[in-house]
Design a protein around this motif. Structure first.
Motif, PDB file in Angstrom:
ATOM      1  N   PHE A   1      -5.598  -5.540   1.934  1.00 38.26           N
ATOM      2  CA  PHE A   1      -5.690  -4.075   1.900  1.00 38.26           C
ATOM      3  C   PHE A   1      -6.842  -3.639   1.014  1.00 38.26           C
ATOM      4  CE2 PHE A   1      -3.006  -5.213  -1.684  1.00 38.26           C
ATOM      5  CZ  PHE A   1      -3.488  -4.396  -2.688  1.00 38.26           C
ATOM      6  N   LEU A   2      -7.304  -2.437   1.271  1.00 36.21           N
ATOM      7  CA  LEU A   2      -8.342  -1.831   0.431  1.00 36.21           C
ATOM      8  C   LEU A   2      -7.943  -0.390   0.159  1.00 36.21           C
ATOM      9  CD1 LEU A   2     -11.779  -2.880   1.942  1.00 36.21           C
ATOM     10  CD2 LEU A   2     -10.930  -3.431  -0.329  1.00 36.21           C
ATOM     11  N   MET A   3      -8.233   0.076  -1.034  1.00 40.58           N
ATOM     12  CA  MET A   3      -7.979   1.490  -1.336  1.00 40.58           C
ATOM     13  C   MET A   3      -9.275   2.075  -1.858  1.00 40.58           C
ATOM     14  SD  MET A   3      -4.353   1.260  -3.216  1.00 40.58           S
ATOM     15  CE  MET A   3      -3.908   2.933  -3.592  1.00 40.58           C
ATOM     16  N   ASN A   4      -9.434   3.376  -1.695  1.00 31.76           N
ATOM     17  CA  ASN A   4     -10.646   4.003  -2.224  1.00 31.76           C
ATOM     18  C   ASN A   4     -10.632   3.919  -3.744  1.00 31.76           C
ATOM     19  OD1 ASN A   4      -8.451   5.957  -2.147  1.00 31.76           O
ATOM     20  ND2 ASN A   4      -9.929   7.318  -3.065  1.00 31.76           N
ATOM     21  N   ASP A   5     -11.787   4.117  -4.307  1.00 29.35           N
ATOM     22  CA  ASP A   5     -11.919   4.109  -5.760  1.00 29.35           C
ATOM     23  C   ASP A   5     -11.144   5.259  -6.364  1.00 29.35           C
ATOM     24  OD1 ASP A   5     -12.994   2.426  -7.464  1.00 29.35           O
ATOM     25  OD2 ASP A   5     -15.072   2.834  -6.932  1.00 29.35           O
ATOM     26  N   LYS A   6     -11.199   5.357  -7.706  1.00 24.87           N
ATOM     27  CA  LYS A   6     -10.345   6.368  -8.311  1.00 24.87           C
ATOM     28  C   LYS A   6     -10.775   7.797  -8.014  1.00 24.87           C
ATOM     29  CE  LYS A   6     -12.346   6.092 -12.954  1.00 24.87           C
ATOM     30  NZ  LYS A   6     -12.026   5.764 -14.329  1.00 24.87           N
TER      31      LYS A   6
ATOM     32  N   ASP B   1      -6.581   6.079 -14.374  1.00 26.21           N
ATOM     33  CA  ASP B   1      -6.296   5.455 -13.086  1.00 26.21           C
ATOM     34  C   ASP B   1      -5.220   4.375 -13.163  1.00 26.21           C
ATOM     35  OD1 ASP B   1      -7.874   3.863 -14.619  1.00 26.21           O
ATOM     36  OD2 ASP B   1      -9.123   3.122 -12.985  1.00 26.21           O
TER      37      ASP B   1
ATOM     38  N   ARG C   1     -16.068  -1.652 -14.627  1.00 20.56           N
ATOM     39  CA  ARG C   1     -17.032  -0.761 -13.987  1.00 20.56           C
ATOM     40  C   ARG C   1     -18.354  -0.739 -14.763  1.00 20.56           C
ATOM     41  NH1 ARG C   1     -15.942   3.504 -10.549  1.00 20.56           N
ATOM     42  NH2 ARG C   1     -13.755   3.028 -10.814  1.00 20.56           N
TER      43      ARG C   1
ATOM     44  N   GLU D   1       3.269   2.120  -1.382  1.00 20.32           N
ATOM     45  CA  GLU D   1       2.930   2.775  -0.112  1.00 20.32           C
ATOM     46  C   GLU D   1       2.163   1.844   0.824  1.00 20.32           C
ATOM     47  OE1 GLU D   1       2.444   3.827  -3.204  1.00 20.32           O
ATOM     48  OE2 GLU D   1       0.631   5.040  -3.415  1.00 20.32           O
ATOM     49  N   ILE D   2       1.567   0.787   0.254  1.00 21.91           N
ATOM     50  CA  ILE D   2       0.834  -0.172   1.103  1.00 21.91           C
ATOM     51  C   ILE D   2       1.818  -0.918   2.015  1.00 21.91           C
ATOM     52  CG2 ILE D   2      -0.725  -2.170   1.093  1.00 21.91           C
ATOM     53  CD1 ILE D   2      -2.133  -0.173  -0.516  1.00 21.91           C
TER      54      ILE D   2
ATOM     55  N   ALA E   1       1.375  -3.720  -4.738  1.00 23.97           N
ATOM     56  CA  ALA E   1       1.211  -4.003  -3.313  1.00 23.97           C
ATOM     57  C   ALA E   1       0.760  -5.450  -3.117  1.00 23.97           C
ATOM     58  CB  ALA E   1       0.197  -3.061  -2.701  1.00 23.97           C
TER      59      ALA E   1
ATOM     60  N   LYS F   1     -10.915  -2.738 -10.126  1.00 24.51           N
ATOM     61  CA  LYS F   1     -12.162  -2.210 -10.707  1.00 24.51           C
ATOM     62  C   LYS F   1     -11.835  -1.000 -11.561  1.00 24.51           C
ATOM     63  CE  LYS F   1     -16.600  -0.353  -9.370  1.00 24.51           C
ATOM     64  NZ  LYS F   1     -17.405   0.121  -8.260  1.00 24.51           N
TER      65      LYS F   1
ATOM     66  N   GLU G   1       3.761  -7.600  -3.564  1.00 23.59           N
ATOM     67  CA  GLU G   1       4.600  -7.518  -2.357  1.00 23.59           C
ATOM     68  C   GLU G   1       3.995  -8.338  -1.216  1.00 23.59           C
ATOM     69  OE1 GLU G   1       6.376  -3.065  -3.314  1.00 23.59           O
ATOM     70  OE2 GLU G   1       4.883  -3.303  -1.768  1.00 23.59           O
ATOM     71  N   MET G   2       2.658  -8.356  -1.193  1.00 22.94           N
ATOM     72  CA  MET G   2       1.970  -9.114  -0.159  1.00 22.94           C
ATOM     73  C   MET G   2       2.184 -10.619  -0.337  1.00 22.94           C
ATOM     74  SD  MET G   2      -2.038  -8.618   0.596  1.00 22.94           S
ATOM     75  CE  MET G   2      -2.809 -10.123   0.074  1.00 22.94           C
TER      76      MET G   2
ATOM     77  N   GLN H   1     -14.880  -4.332   6.289  1.00 20.62           N
ATOM     78  CA  GLN H   1     -14.631  -5.507   5.454  1.00 20.62           C
ATOM     79  C   GLN H   1     -13.550  -6.410   6.035  1.00 20.62           C
ATOM     80  OE1 GLN H   1     -14.872  -5.060   1.340  1.00 20.62           O
ATOM     81  NE2 GLN H   1     -16.167  -3.276   1.465  1.00 20.62           N
TER      82      GLN H   1
ATOM     83  N   GLN I   1      -2.879   4.298 -10.085  1.00 18.17           N
ATOM     84  CA  GLN I   1      -3.466   3.723  -8.870  1.00 18.17           C
ATOM     85  C   GLN I   1      -3.617   2.207  -8.975  1.00 18.17           C
ATOM     86  OE1 GLN I   1      -5.986   6.867  -9.486  1.00 18.17           O
ATOM     87  NE2 GLN I   1      -6.441   7.259  -7.351  1.00 18.17           N
TER      88      GLN I   1
ATOM     89  N   GLN J   1      -4.626  11.758  -2.143  1.00 20.44           N
ATOM     90  CA  GLN J   1      -5.579  11.261  -3.135  1.00 20.44           C
ATOM     91  C   GLN J   1      -6.011   9.820  -2.891  1.00 20.44           C
ATOM     92  OE1 GLN J   1      -3.917  11.485  -7.090  1.00 20.44           O
ATOM     93  NE2 GLN J   1      -2.800   9.583  -6.875  1.00 20.44           N
ATOM     94  N   ASP J   2      -5.421   9.187  -1.891  1.00 19.35           N
ATOM     95  CA  ASP J   2      -5.797   7.807  -1.589  1.00 19.35           C
ATOM     96  C   ASP J   2      -6.124   7.654  -0.113  1.00 19.35           C
ATOM     97  OD1 ASP J   2      -5.482   6.490  -4.021  1.00 19.35           O
ATOM     98  OD2 ASP J   2      -3.304   6.501  -3.791  1.00 19.35           O
TER      99      ASP J   2
ATOM    100  N   THR K   1      -0.264   0.575  -8.418  1.00 13.50           N
ATOM    101  CA  THR K   1       0.071   0.532  -6.996  1.00 13.50           C
ATOM    102  C   THR K   1      -0.625  -0.638  -6.325  1.00 13.50           C
ATOM    103  OG1 THR K   1       0.357   2.895  -6.934  1.00 13.50           O
ATOM    104  CG2 THR K   1      -0.061   1.829  -4.833  1.00 13.50           C
ATOM    105  N   ARG K   2      -1.908  -0.812  -6.661  1.00  8.25           N
ATOM    106  CA  ARG K   2      -2.660  -1.917  -6.077  1.00  8.25           C
ATOM    107  C   ARG K   2      -2.048  -3.265  -6.432  1.00  8.25           C
ATOM    108  NH1 ARG K   2      -8.573   0.708  -6.192  1.00  8.25           N
ATOM    109  NH2 ARG K   2      -7.383   2.610  -6.036  1.00  8.25           N
TER     110      ARG K   2
END
Lengths: 410, 253
Positions: B120-125, A394, A360, B79-80, A404, A387, A407-408, B204, A397, B104-105, A400-401
Motif C-alpha cells: 500500500f501507499l499513502m500520500n504524504d502528510k 503526523d 525528511r 482503514e487500509i 496497516a 517518512k 495487519e498485512m 509504483q 498517520q 485527508q488521505d 495508521t501506516r
C-alpha cells in the motif's frame, strides 16, 4: 578553516550572539522528556544510563573533541589524551534555533547540530567529516564561532576499500598528526593498541546485547536500547562497557512479560534521543525492534578494530576498515552493504519485516528506497517506509501506516 | 450474524449494519469535534434503517483515523485493511488495485485474490491529492465540489498546473484568475494535477490490470475522468464508494 572568516561578516556574528542568548532562555533540560521513557523501562541498570543522557555526563577533565558522524575514529582521539564526544543531535528545539542560521529545506539534523553548538558544552576541537553536503557546509558556517578549533576530514565517499583504502588512510594519518600536534601528545604504539582493545571490548559486549535482543523477543524495549547506544556518545568506552556488562547480566535473568505482535528490523536514518518519535510509534503498535542497522546504534558500536600488523600504520589501516569500510550510510557508494546487512539480519533473527525510517530532507536515504523496494520485494521481505521529520503532527498517520503494515504481515 | 462496521474518517463518519454479508442499514454524517456523538448518531440511523435492535449486533469493528475513539468497538483495524476487504468483496473477489480518495488521505492498496493486502501507499502528510485539496480549490473558484467537477468537464483547453501543495496551488490559481484564464480551464488543470499525483502512486505497483475506485473522491466525475486519462486504464467505481471501508471493517474475519 581560518580563511573563511573574511567572507563572513560582522552581521553574522551578531546573529550568533543573539542565538546564544536565546538558547539560554530555552530549557535544555531533558528531565521531563526522559522520564517518559524511563517509566517504560523495567531494567535497573538503565537508570544510570538515562541519567548519563539527561545530565550529559562527560569527562571534562580532559580536552573535549566534538565530532559528527560515525566515520571519525574515536581511538586516536582517546590516544592523544582527549575525550571524544559525538555531537549528532536530534533535538527539535536545537533544530529551531539552527533554522535561524540555516533556513530552508536543509536536513533537520544539520540544523539541530548548529543549534546545539550554541549551548555551553566547552568544545576544544570540532571535527567535521565530509560525509554529507550538510556537514561539509557546516564546517564553513561554524568557522566564525570555532575559528581554528575546527578540523575538517575529507573522506572519499566510495566505501569500496580496495579502491580507496589509501585515500582514507592518508586522511586518518593526517588527522592523527594534527591531533598529536594540537594536544602536544606522542602516544606510543602500545597506547594506541590498548585503546583499540578497549573499544573492541565495547564492541564485544555490544554484540552480545545485540544478539540477545534479536533472539529473545521483548528482552529490551527500543527506548532502553537507543538510550544505551546514545550513552556511548558520552561515556568513555571502558565506562560504557562496564555498565553494558551489568545490563547484559540483568537481561539474562529477565523474565519477559510483554507480548509483542511482530518482530521487525529498523533501518534508515539515525535515531538519537530526544527524537524517539519513530520508536514511540513502533512501541505503541506493539511491535518489537529485534534488530537495527542505524548509524546511531549498530553503526556506532558493532564493528571491531581488526589489526593485522601491530605497527602504527597497521593500526590506522585497521581503523579505516572499522569506520569506513562497513559504512551503510547512503551518502557512500555501496548499497550492496546495506542490502547484505538487511538480508543477514532478517535471516539470522527470523524477522517479519523491515521498517525503513526516512528522515525528511536527508535526501540520500530517499534515493535508496526504489532499489531497496525492488530487491526486498524479489526476496519476499515486506518493507514499510516511514517518512517524517522531528515534528509530531503526523503521528496519527504514521501509526495508521505501521498498523496497516502489521495487519498485512499477518 | 449481524455486524456493524464504523469508519471514522477525517471529514465524515460512516456506519454500516451487515447481516450475513449484506448491507441492511447505513448512515453517514460529518465528523464533528465530538466524535462520540457522531458515532452514536450514525449508529442509531443505521440501526433504524436496518430495523434491528442494538443488542442484536454481535460484533462492532471500527476503522478510520478516529478508530481508537470508538468505545463500543470490539475490534480496531486500519482503514487500509478495511478498504482492501470491502473493495475486494464489492469488486468481485479478484486481485486488484484500490484507489481510495478520502478527506485527508489518499490510499492506493494492492490486494490479492484472497482479499489480503500485499502492498500500500499513502500520500504524504500534506493535503495534496486528497479530498481536502479538492474542497479548498472549489472554494477558491467560488463553487461547490459538484460545480467544480462540471466546470472541469466542460473545459476544452485544460491548463497545466504544477503545484499540488494546497498552499502553493492556491497562489498559482489566484495568479491564473487574475490573468483572466477561463475558470473551467483552471478547474480542469487542478483535477489533472491531482490525478497526476495519484497516478505516480499507482505506477509504483506492477499489477494494474484491475483498478477499483472508492472513497468520497470516487463520486467526483472529473477526478475519475482525469485519473483514467493519466493511468490509461478504465477505473471501476464501487457501489456506494464512501461506505467501502465501513463495510470492509464489518466483514473482517
Amino acid at each position: 578553516m581560518k580563511r573563511y572568516n573574511t567572507f563572513i561578516g560582522q552581521q553574522y556574528l551578531k546573529i550568533l550572539k543573539y542565538l546564544t542568548d536565546k538558547r539560554k532562555n530555552i530549557s535544555f533540560d531533558y528531565k521531563n522528556e526522559i522520564e517518559k521513557y524511563r517509566k517504560a523501562s523495567d531494567l535497573k541498570t538503565m537508570n544510570y544510563l538515562y541519567e548519563v543522557i539527561s545530565k550529559k555526563k562527560i569527562n571534562i577533565d580532559k580536552p573535549i573533541v566534538g565530532y559528527f558522524c560515525k566515520t571519525i575514529p574515536e581511538e586516536i582521539i582517546i590516544a592523544v589524551g582527549a575525550t571524544p564526544l559525538r555531537l549528532c543531535n536530534q533535538d527539535i528545539y536545537c533544530a529551531e534555533i539552527g533554522e535561524e542560521i540555516i533556513p530552508g529545506d536543509i536536513c533537520p539534523v544539520i540544523k539541530a547540530i548548529c543549534g546545539y553548538l550554541q549551548n555551553d558544552i566547552k568544545i576544544d576541537l570540532l571535527v567535521i567529516p565530509a560525509t554529507c553536503d550538510g556537514k561539509t557546509k557546516l564546517a564553513e558556517i561554524l568557522t566564525p564561532i570555532f575559528n581554528d578549533r575546527i578540523y575538517f576530514i575529507d573522506i572519499p565517499r566510495n566505501s569500496d576499500y580496495i579502491e580507496n583504502i589509501d585515500l582514507w588512510e592518508s586522511a586518518y594519518l593526517k588527522f592523527y598528526d594534527y591531533l598529536k600536534n594540537r594536544f602536544k601528545a606522542k602516544p606510543s604504539r602500545k597506547e594506541l593498541l590498548s585503546v583499540c582493545k578497549m573499544t573492541n571490548k565495547r564492541t564485544e559486549i555490544f554484540r552480545k546485547i545485540y544478539q540477545l535482543r534479536g533472539e529473545k523477543t521483548g528482552i529490551i524495549n527500543s527506548f532502553d536500547y537507543f538510550i544505551l547506544t546514545s550513552a556511548s556518545f558520552y561515556l568513555s568506552p571502558s565506562d560504557w562497557s562496564e555498565h553494558a556488562e551489568i545490563l547484559y547480566k540483568e537481561l539474562l535473568g529477565k523474565v519477559v512479560k510483554q507480548n509483542y505482535r511482530k518482530r521487525i528490523l529498523l533501518a534508515g536514518s539515525p535515531i538519537i534521543f530526544p527524537n524517539f518519535k519513530i520508536l514511540e510509534i513502533i512501541e505503541d503498535s506493539n511491535c518489537y525492534i529485534a534488530s537495527d542497522i542505524l548509524c546511531s546504534g549498530y553503526g556506532h558500536l558493532f564493528d571491531p578494530v581488526k589489526i593485522d600488523e601491530e605497527t602504527e600504520l597497521g593500526i590506522i589501516r585497521a581503523l579505516t576498515l572499522k569506520y569506513i569500510a562497513p559504512n551503510l550510510c547512503p551518502c557512500f557508494l555501496g548499497i550492496d552493504k546495506l542490502l547484505n546487512a538487511i538480508l543477514e539480519n532478517m535471516d539470522k533473527y527470523t524477522l517479519d519485516g523491515v521498517v525503513y525510517y526516512n528522515l525528511r530532507l536527508c535526501n540520500v536515504f530517499e534515493i535508496e528506497i526504489p532499489i531497496l523496494k525492488d530487491i526486498l520485494k524479489n526476496k519476499g521481505i515486506p518493507l514499510l517506509v516511514l517518512k517524517t521529520d522531528f515534528s509530531r503532527e503526523d503521528i496519527g498517520q504514521l501509526k495508521t501506516r505501521l498498523e496497516a503494515f502489521i495487519e498485512m504481515l499477518k | 450474524m449481524i455486524k456493524a462496521g464504523i469508519d471514522i474518517g477525517s471529514v465524515t463518519t460512516k456506519c454500516v449494519i451487515v447481516k450475513d454479508g449484506v448491507i441492511f442499514g447505513k448512515a453517514i454524517t460529518k465528523t464533528p469535534l465530538n466524535i462520540e456523538k457522531a458515532i452514536d448518531n450514525v449508529l442509531q440511523k443505521a440501526i433504524e434503517e436496518a430495523g434491528i435492535k442494538e443488542e442484536e449486533i454481535k460484533e462492532f469493528v471500527s476503522t478510520g483515523y478516529g478508530r481508537k475513539q470508538c468505545k463500543k468497538a470490539n475490534r480496531f483495524i486500519t482503514e487500509i485493511s478495511a478498504v482492501a476487504k470491502g473493495g475486494h468483496i464489492f469488486g468481485g473477489k479478484k486481485s486488484c488495485l484500490i484507489i481510495d480518495v478520502g478527506g485527508q488521505d489518499t490510499k492506493v492498496v494492492e490486494v490479492n485474490d484472497r482479499g489480503l493486502v500485499t502492498g500500500f501507499l499513502m500520500n504524504d502528510k500534506c493535503a495534496a491529492g486528497t479530498g481536502r485539496f479538492i474542497e479548498i480549490m472549489s472554494n477558491i473558484l467560488e463553487t461547490d465540489i459538484n460545480g467544480f467537477s462540471s466546470l472541469a468537464m466542460s473545459s476544452k483547453n485544460p491548463i497545466k498546473i504544477n503545484s499540488t501543495c494546497s498552499v502553493f496551488a492556491e497562489s498559482e490559481v489566484i495568479s491564473l484568475i487574475t490573468s483572466l484564464t477561463p475558470r473551467e480551464d483552471i478547474a480542469a488543470g487542478l483535477f489533472n494535477s491531482i490525478a497526476l499525483r495519484i497516478t505516480t502512486m499507482v505506477r509504483q505497483f506492477k499489477n494494474i490490470d484491475r483498478i477499483l475506485f472508492c472513497g468520497g473522491g470516487a463520486k467526483i466525475p472529473a477526478l475519475k475522468y482525469y485519473l483514467e486519462k493519466n493511468i490509461e486504464k478504465e477505473l471501476f467505481v464501487l457501489h456506494e464508494p464512501q461506505f467501502v471501508s465501513a463495510y470492509g471493517a464489518a466483514m473482517i474475519e
